[in-house]
Structure formats: C-alpha cells, structure tokens
Design a protein around this motif. Structure first.
Motif, PDB file in Angstrom:
ATOM      1  N   LEU A  94       0.820  -1.205   0.000  1.00 37.94           N
ATOM      2  CA  LEU A  94       0.000   0.000   0.000  1.00 37.94           C
ATOM      3  C   LEU A  94       0.856   1.257   0.000  1.00 37.94           C
ATOM      4  O   LEU A  94       1.958   1.274   0.557  1.00 37.94           O
ATOM      5  CB  LEU A  94      -0.901   0.020   1.233  1.00 37.94           C
ATOM      6  N   ASP A  95       0.309   2.311  -0.583  1.00 35.34           N
ATOM      7  CA  ASP A  95       0.931   3.626  -0.450  1.00 35.34           C
ATOM      8  C   ASP A  95       0.454   4.319   0.820  1.00 35.34           C
ATOM      9  O   ASP A  95       1.204   5.089   1.429  1.00 35.34           O
ATOM     10  CB  ASP A  95       0.597   4.493  -1.668  1.00 35.34           C
ATOM     11  N   SER A  96      -0.784   4.064   1.221  1.00 35.51           N
ATOM     12  CA  SER A  96      -1.346   4.615   2.459  1.00 35.51           C
ATOM     13  C   SER A  96      -2.402   3.655   2.978  1.00 35.51           C
ATOM     14  O   SER A  96      -2.987   2.879   2.207  1.00 35.51           O
ATOM     15  CB  SER A  96      -1.982   5.992   2.229  1.00 35.51           C
ATOM     16  N   LEU A  97      -2.652   3.733   4.277  1.00 29.02           N
ATOM     17  CA  LEU A  97      -3.669   2.900   4.907  1.00 29.02           C
ATOM     18  C   LEU A  97      -4.626   3.783   5.693  1.00 29.02           C
ATOM     19  O   LEU A  97      -4.200   4.649   6.460  1.00 29.02           O
ATOM     20  CB  LEU A  97      -3.026   1.872   5.846  1.00 29.02           C
ATOM     21  N   VAL A  98      -5.924   3.559   5.496  1.00 25.78           N
ATOM     22  CA  VAL A  98      -6.982   4.256   6.223  1.00 25.78           C
ATOM     23  C   VAL A  98      -7.639   3.249   7.161  1.00 25.78           C
ATOM     24  O   VAL A  98      -7.992   2.142   6.740  1.00 25.78           O
ATOM     25  CB  VAL A  98      -8.043   4.831   5.260  1.00 25.78           C
ATOM     26  N   TYR A  99      -7.800   3.607   8.423  1.00 29.55           N
ATOM     27  CA  TYR A  99      -8.470   2.730   9.390  1.00 29.55           C
ATOM     28  C   TYR A  99      -9.753   3.405   9.851  1.00 29.55           C
ATOM     29  O   TYR A  99      -9.740   4.550  10.324  1.00 29.55           O
ATOM     30  CB  TYR A  99      -7.570   2.451  10.595  1.00 29.55           C
ATOM     31  N   LEU A 100     -10.865   2.675   9.706  1.00 24.20           N
ATOM     32  CA  LEU A 100     -12.178   3.161  10.112  1.00 24.20           C
ATOM     33  C   LEU A 100     -12.514   2.558  11.472  1.00 24.20           C
ATOM     34  O   LEU A 100     -12.813   1.375  11.577  1.00 24.20           O
ATOM     35  CB  LEU A 100     -13.226   2.776   9.060  1.00 24.20           C
ATOM     36  N   ASP A 101     -12.463   3.379  12.506  1.00 25.82           N
ATOM     37  CA  ASP A 101     -12.625   2.918  13.883  1.00 25.82           C
ATOM     38  C   ASP A 101     -14.034   3.223  14.386  1.00 25.82           C
ATOM     39  O   ASP A 101     -14.725   4.101  13.852  1.00 25.82           O
ATOM     40  CB  ASP A 101     -11.597   3.626  14.766  1.00 25.82           C
ATOM     41  N   ALA A 102     -14.462   2.518  15.403  1.00 28.50           N
ATOM     42  CA  ALA A 102     -15.760   2.742  16.046  1.00 28.50           C
ATOM     43  C   ALA A 102     -15.745   1.995  17.369  1.00 28.50           C
ATOM     44  O   ALA A 102     -14.895   1.129  17.608  1.00 28.50           O
ATOM     45  CB  ALA A 102     -16.902   2.245  15.165  1.00 28.50           C
ATOM     46  N   THR A 103     -16.689   2.308  18.251  1.00 32.88           N
ATOM     47  CA  THR A 103     -16.780   1.579  19.518  1.00 32.88           C
ATOM     48  C   THR A 103     -17.280   0.163  19.255  1.00 32.88           C
ATOM     49  O   THR A 103     -17.982  -0.104  18.270  1.00 32.88           O
ATOM     50  CB  THR A 103     -17.739   2.262  20.496  1.00 32.88           C
ATOM     51  N   GLU A 104     -16.935  -0.743  20.146  1.00 36.93           N
ATOM     52  CA  GLU A 104     -17.391  -2.127  19.997  1.00 36.93           C
ATOM     53  C   GLU A 104     -18.909  -2.215  20.083  1.00 36.93           C
ATOM     54  O   GLU A 104     -19.530  -3.058  19.417  1.00 36.93           O
ATOM     55  CB  GLU A 104     -16.726  -3.007  21.054  1.00 36.93           C
TER      56      GLU A 104
END
Length: 246
Positions: free
Chosen positions: A148-158
């Motif tokens: 990858l050139d960049s990584l996006v992480y989509l976070d949220a509460t459990e």
C-alpha cells in the motif's frame, strides 16, 4: 493536537487525492472491523473522487479462500481471520495492478462465498482503493500492508460495531426469505428474536469480536489516516491532525 473534527467523504477524498502521484497507480487500503461500513465509505469516496481520478474499488473478500477449502481445513468458523485469506495472491495482485491489467476475484455476501461470476479486470486506474480485512500483520507477514501507499483505518466503539453487525445480519436474513439460494436462508427456521440473538451472541461475540480484538485492530497504529465513526454514521478525522480545511 486539536480535537478530532468532523469530516465528509468529499473532504476525505480530497485528503486521499493529495496522496496520489500523477501518472502513477496509487494503492490505498481501507480497513476496520467487520460491519464498520468500509464498503459504504469506499463507494462514497470513489464517487467523490470520480471527477478528478479514475478509481477502482477492490474488496479483499474476493481473496478469501473458497468455502469448500475453508470447510476442508476446518476454518469456516474463522472466516475473516488472517489464515482464511490468500494473502500471497492479494499482495501480488496489488503490486501487479501498478503496471498491468489484473483480474480481481469477486465475493457474494448473499452466497457467503467467492463468486467467479463477479470477477472483473482493472487496468491501471489512478487509484486502487482496497477495502476489507487482511492488512494487519499476521505471523510476521506484512506483505499486504507493504503493498500500500497509504492505509486508512475506520474505527468505532465495539458497542456500535455490534449494533451495525446485527442489523446487517438481520437485513440479509430478511432478504433470504425471497432468495432460497442465499447463505442466510438456513437461518430462516429461526424467528426474528432468535435470529437476532444468534447474530449477536454466536456470530459477533464468538467470532467477529475476537477477530477484531486479536487481529484487525493491529492495523490501527499503522494507519496514515485514522477515522472514528459514530452511531449516527458521522466521521471524525483523528489522524492526521489537520488544523483547518481550505
């Protein structure tokens, strides 16, 4: 550091576009928990970027091992865990996509399996947006992240992730009433309350939540762009810390 600020898909698309090199194929990963909304966000980003970039969205689900193989290996109840992906094929495909047309396998959520009818070819777009699981290092193998050139992480509460997962499961359960070929047709013998309980206590808490806690979340500290999604589906940019939008 300023507080995380609200961000729209359009503004996020502009941030991603700024990471693209003209004349080259940029490969950006989008990951996060099951049910975080990765596919929806990827679709929104592709639409936002369409006026300026040629974008192809690739799902890592297409690189899951077929159900027959998972069954033979005793891995069906670990579907989505690192060992259920063909990591080598995914990393090789992402590297090849930079220089030549590549064939991308497809996956059907209704069939709950890789579907050859959904395979397609992509030919050197400006941006390959790869969404799904399989980016966290596992067993010392970080080849996908390195592609990858960049990584996006989509976070949220459990708690929110559990809510969204159960609602998605129930939507597929309802749709299966009219589609006997659906994987979810087998759960139609359950009443709605029983099906909802099964989704929450068996599928989410015994399979998907441990996968998140033990594997998926390991990609979060590697992310160049970290987003937090609220129950109302609004997004906040956590990283990078950008003081203002132009």
């Amino acid at each position: 550091m300023t507080a995380a600020r609200l961000i729209t898909p359009g503004a996020l698309g502009a941030l991603i576009a700024s990471r693209c090199e003209p004349g080259a194929v940029t490969v950006i990963g989008l990951t996060g928990s099951v049910a975080a909304g990765k596919s929806t966000l990827a679709t929104e980003l592709a639409a936002a970027l369409a006026p300026r970039l040629r974008v192809e969205v690739v799902q890592t689900d297409g690189f899951l091992l077929p159900n027959d193989e998972l069954e033979s290996r005793g891995l069906m109840l670990r579907k989505g865990y690192p060992e259920t992906y063909d990591i080598a094929a995914l990393s090789v495909t992402l590297e090849a996509a930079r220089v030549r047309p590549v064939r991308i396998p497809g996956y059907s959520h209704a069939l709950y399996d890789v579907d050859p009818a959904l395979a397609r070819t992509i030919d050197r777009p400006d941006l390959v947006l790869v969404e799904g699981l399989g980016f966290a290092p596992a067993g010392g193998d970080s080849s996908v992240a390195q592609s990858l050139d960049s990584l996006v992480y989509l976070d949220a509460t459990e708690e929110d992730l559990e809510h969204w997962f159960v609602e998605r499961f129930m939507a597929l359960w309802r749709a299966a009433e009219q589609d006997p070929s659906s994987f979810y047709a087998q759960f139609r013998t359950m009443g709605e309350t029983q099906a909802r309980g099964f989704a929450r206590t068996v599928v989410w808490r015994r399979i998907n939540l441990p996968n998140l806690q033990e594997h998926i979340v390991r990609a979060r500290p590697l992310a160049d762009i970290l987003l937090h999604k609220s129950r109302d589906h609004s997004l906040r940019l956590v990283r990078p810390d950008i003081p203002a939008w132009g």
